[in-house]
Design an enzyme around this catalytic site. Structure first.
Site, PDB file in Angstrom:
ATOM      1  N   GLU A  89     -16.761 -20.214  -8.720  1.00 16.04           N
ATOM      2  CA  GLU A  89     -17.554 -20.407 -10.047  1.00 16.04           C
ATOM      3  C   GLU A  89     -17.999 -19.283  -9.506  1.00 16.04           C
ATOM      4  O   GLU A  89     -18.701 -17.629 -10.043  1.00 16.04           O
ATOM      5  CB  GLU A  89     -19.000 -20.957  -9.392  1.00 16.04           C
ATOM      6  CG  GLU A  89     -18.520 -22.064 -10.306  1.00 16.04           C
ATOM      7  CD  GLU A  89     -18.287 -22.907  -9.380  1.00 16.04           C
ATOM      8  OE1 GLU A  89     -17.984 -24.602  -9.558  1.00 16.04           O
ATOM      9  OE2 GLU A  89     -17.709 -22.997  -7.875  1.00 16.04           O
ATOM     10  N   PHE A 145     -27.576 -36.867  -6.383  1.00 18.85           N
ATOM     11  CA  PHE A 145     -26.156 -36.027  -6.618  1.00 18.85           C
ATOM     12  C   PHE A 145     -26.226 -34.509  -7.252  1.00 18.85           C
ATOM     13  O   PHE A 145     -26.409 -34.663  -8.259  1.00 18.85           O
ATOM     14  CB  PHE A 145     -24.934 -36.844  -7.122  1.00 18.85           C
ATOM     15  CG  PHE A 145     -23.600 -36.196  -6.881  1.00 18.85           C
ATOM     16  CD1 PHE A 145     -23.374 -36.232  -5.646  1.00 18.85           C
ATOM     17  CD2 PHE A 145     -22.929 -35.902  -8.014  1.00 18.85           C
ATOM     18  CE1 PHE A 145     -21.792 -35.394  -5.829  1.00 18.85           C
ATOM     19  CE2 PHE A 145     -21.744 -35.565  -7.978  1.00 18.85           C
ATOM     20  CZ  PHE A 145     -20.751 -35.443  -6.949  1.00 18.85           C
ATOM     21  N   GLN A 146     -25.606 -33.671  -6.673  1.00 19.29           N
ATOM     22  CA  GLN A 146     -25.372 -31.892  -6.678  1.00 19.29           C
ATOM     23  C   GLN A 146     -26.444 -31.730  -7.486  1.00 19.29           C
ATOM     24  O   GLN A 146     -26.618 -30.731  -8.378  1.00 19.29           O
ATOM     25  CB  GLN A 146     -24.114 -31.621  -7.604  1.00 19.29           C
ATOM     26  CG  GLN A 146     -22.820 -32.225  -7.303  1.00 19.29           C
ATOM     27  CD  GLN A 146     -22.069 -31.855  -7.479  1.00 19.29           C
ATOM     28  OE1 GLN A 146     -21.577 -31.976  -9.066  1.00 19.29           O
ATOM     29  NE2 GLN A 146     -20.445 -31.472  -7.197  1.00 19.29           N
ATOM     30  N   LYS A 201     -29.065 -32.653 -18.017  1.00 20.37           N
ATOM     31  CA  LYS A 201     -27.606 -33.323 -18.495  1.00 20.37           C
ATOM     32  C   LYS A 201     -28.630 -34.086 -19.318  1.00 20.37           C
ATOM     33  O   LYS A 201     -27.856 -33.700 -21.229  1.00 20.37           O
ATOM     34  CB  LYS A 201     -26.527 -34.466 -17.456  1.00 20.37           C
ATOM     35  CG  LYS A 201     -25.688 -34.634 -18.358  1.00 20.37           C
ATOM     36  CD  LYS A 201     -24.653 -35.469 -16.761  1.00 20.37           C
ATOM     37  CE  LYS A 201     -23.501 -36.278 -17.757  1.00 20.37           C
ATOM     38  NZ  LYS A 201     -22.219 -36.304 -16.274  1.00 20.37           N
ATOM     39  N   MET A 229     -14.163  -0.344   6.904  1.00 21.33           N
ATOM     40  CA  MET A 229     -15.099   0.764   6.549  1.00 21.33           C
ATOM     41  C   MET A 229     -16.066   0.223   7.894  1.00 21.33           C
ATOM     42  O   MET A 229     -16.826   1.493   8.755  1.00 21.33           O
ATOM     43  CB  MET A 229     -16.427   0.127   5.681  1.00 21.33           C
ATOM     44  CG  MET A 229     -17.262   1.025   5.515  1.00 21.33           C
ATOM     45  SD  MET A 229     -16.257   2.666   5.257  1.00 21.33           S
ATOM     46  CE  MET A 229     -16.346   3.330   2.803  1.00 21.33           C
TER      47      MET A 229
END
Length: 574
Positions: A47, A109-110, A159, A471
């Site tokens: 993602e 969930f999630q 959802k 760096m």
């Protein structure tokens, strides 16, 4: 017609043709609605890659980039890319799935409060609780992302809302971008008065020039006034690198000519820049003798870090156009001879301190390789990761358009380069897109090689490998008594083998006399290709302004200056 299908049609009505994402449970109705639609969905492999790809798409075009993820970890993986868009003013609309409204707040969930998580790093957030709210919220999201100073907007979509009946919703109608009111003319006389008194003026241009579609107006202003000009990292390309008045980038790794000009200036005309700490060095000693005329779209930037004797808030293109002819006329008056001498001094310094590319030895000298690549691919869009290679690109690539330089400026996010290059290539399929990365940055989103291969994108990757976090290693060398803590990458994998495993052609070069052929073969390769470049681990980026020093106190490879303990307390890698 459920809300998810309505949303797909509405995105098309907003002009969206490509979006980047990764499906999951809470966003599945939206992905079902995408099936068979006219929208091109690009399946990334993480993602964060989706957010950076949408980011690169938007940077290269000025259009709104769109990315999509599911709830929970899908949404949280977008956060770095959202933050990057916010800090660099990139227009994006981010759509995340969410647990059904009845389960929100139950640790479902999630389930994750992405609305709350992202509040500091978006222009605005929407949590859609009812189908009937979706048209207003979507239209507002795109309007806000595009309007004024651009930035990211989040739409969190439960959802159950996605599957709700939307047959009664009207066809989507995009909202116009907010018009920017032109500034009043009271400022004009004050700006001209300061200019007429100045004998050593400097124009200081930043990323707001491209954001305000003001590149042509900016170039006209520079040509008309003949004032020496310096640019920030994100302003590079606003004036062609070869322009005789372009002194280069200012700041921590800026050119000596640019930094000395700013430090000696008696007037700064600041155009779309924000006095970033990487540009100013020690702010209290930055341009100590200069009065400031500050042009910016965002009123919050004017006077935020440096007092503006004249602050002009409004459309930069309009302001520059208004200012050009009166400024040019005033420059022929008093102090005209002094200004000509000042211009000649600045240009002489630029010649004296120009970068050299005749490094001794047989190994590859990264600045010379990048300068040569910019000559071989002058029209390329260049996407950088973050580190030494990022600064070498800024110093040695000859940009002629700020939208051809994609770099994570304010956030400095490693892993940006490859997915941003993917977004840029999809936005401009016929363009030459080059990703310049380092061995540290590249592994952060290496999985997007699969995306390159799947879509046959002809991105060319130049991987500068010094087997170190370069760096950080440089700063540990200079400011931490060579205590090299956790920067060793000598156990890097075989990058050529990795590329081959993804089906991407790989080349290798480790000798200076082989660079020309390697670059030509890279650019001629069909489809995606990677050039693995072995460089010296001890190579540093020069010049460098040490921490807590002003921009005139630059170190270079031969400098005898010794950093102090005070420097190390302020040390933060670029």
């Amino acid at each position: 017609m459920n809300a998810a299908r309505w949303l797909v049609q509405a995105l098309a009505a907003e002009g969206v043709d490509t979006l980047f994402g990764y499906p999951g449970g809470a966003i599945m109705p939206f992905y079902d609605a995408l099936y068979g639609s006219g929208l091109k969905h690009v399946l990334v492999r993480h993602e964060q890659g989706a957010a950076f790809a949408a980011n690169g798409y938007a940077r290269a075009s000025g259009r709104v980039g769109v990315c999509v993820a599911t709830s929970g970890p899908g949404a949280s993986n977008l956060v770095t890319g959202i933050a990057d868009a916010m800090l660099d003013s990139v227009p994006m609309v981010v759509i995340t799935g969410q647990a059904p409204t009845a389960l929100m707040g139950t640790d479902a969930f999630q389930e994750l409060d992405v609305f709350g998580m992202t509040l500091p790093i978006v222009k605005h957030s929407f949590l859609v609780r009812r189908v009937d709210d979706l048209p207003r919220m979507l239209a507002e999201a795109f309007r806000i992302a595009r309007s004024g100073r651009p930035g990211p907007v989040l739409i969190d979509l439960p959802k159950d809302v996605q599957v709700g009946d939307a047959a009664h919703l009207p066809a989507h109608a995009p909202l116009p971008v907010d018009a920017v009111a032109p500034p009043t003319y009271a400022w004009l006389h004050a700006a001209l008065a300061l200019l007429s008194q100045a004998s050593q003026p400097v124009i200081y241009g930043g990323g707001g020039i491209a954001l305000g579609d003001a590149v042509a107006a900016f170039r006209t202003f520079v040509d008309a006034t003949q004032i020496p000009t310096v640019l920030t990292l994100r302003g590079l390309g606003a004036l062609a690198a070869t322009h005789p008045l372009n002194l280069g980038m200012l700041g921590m790794h800026g050119s000596r000519a640019a930094n000395l000009a700013v430090q000696e200036a008696d007037l700064l005309i600041v155009v779309g820049a924000r006095f970033d700490d990487r540009a100013t060095g020690k702010l209290a000693e930055f341009a100590p003798n200069a009065r400031v005329v500050h042009l910016d779209l965002d009123a919050c930037e004017i006077g935020k870090l440096r007092h503006a004797h004249v602050g002009v808030c409004g459309d930069i293109r309009h302001t520059l156009t208004t200012l050009t002819l009166p400024c040019a006329a005033h420059l022929h008056g008093r102090h005209g001879a002094a200004r000509r001498d000042w211009r000649a001094t600045c240009q002489q310094r630029a010649r004296e301190h120009a970068a050299r590319y005749d490094a001794p030895g047989d190994t590859v000298y990264a600045p010379a390789l990048l300068k040569r690549l910019s000559e071989l691919a002058p029209a390329a869009i260049v996407s950088c990761d973050v580190g030494q290679h990022q600064m070498w690109v800024a110093q040695h690539w000859r940009f002629d358009d700020p939208r051809k330089h994609l770099t994570s400026g304010a956030l400095g996010a490693m892993g940006f380069g490859l997915p941003a290059a993917i977004g840029a290539q999809l936005q401009q399929p016929g363009a030459q897109v080059v990703c310049v990365s380092g061995d540290g940055s590249f592994l952060m989103n290496v999985q997007e090689l699969a995306t390159l291969r799947r879509y046959g994108l002809p991105v060319k990757i130049v991987l500068l490998d010094n087997q170190a976090l370069g760096m950080v290693r440089q700063w540990q060398e200079l400011f931490f008594d060579r205590r090299y803590s956790e920067v060793d990458l000598s156990d890097n994998p075989d990058f050529g083998a990795i590329a081959a495993a993804f089906g991407v052609q790989a080349l290798h070069v480790d000798r200076a006399d082989a660079v020309e052929d390697a670059l030509r073969h890279l650019l001629a390769a069909p489809g995606p290709a990677l050039l693995h470049v072995a460089i010296d681990q001890a190579a540093n980026v020069w010049p460098l302004v040490p921490p807590n020093r002003n921009n005139a106190e630059m170190l270079d490879a031969t400098s005898a200056a010794t950093p102090t303990a005070e420097d190390s307390r302020h040390a933060l890698p670029a």
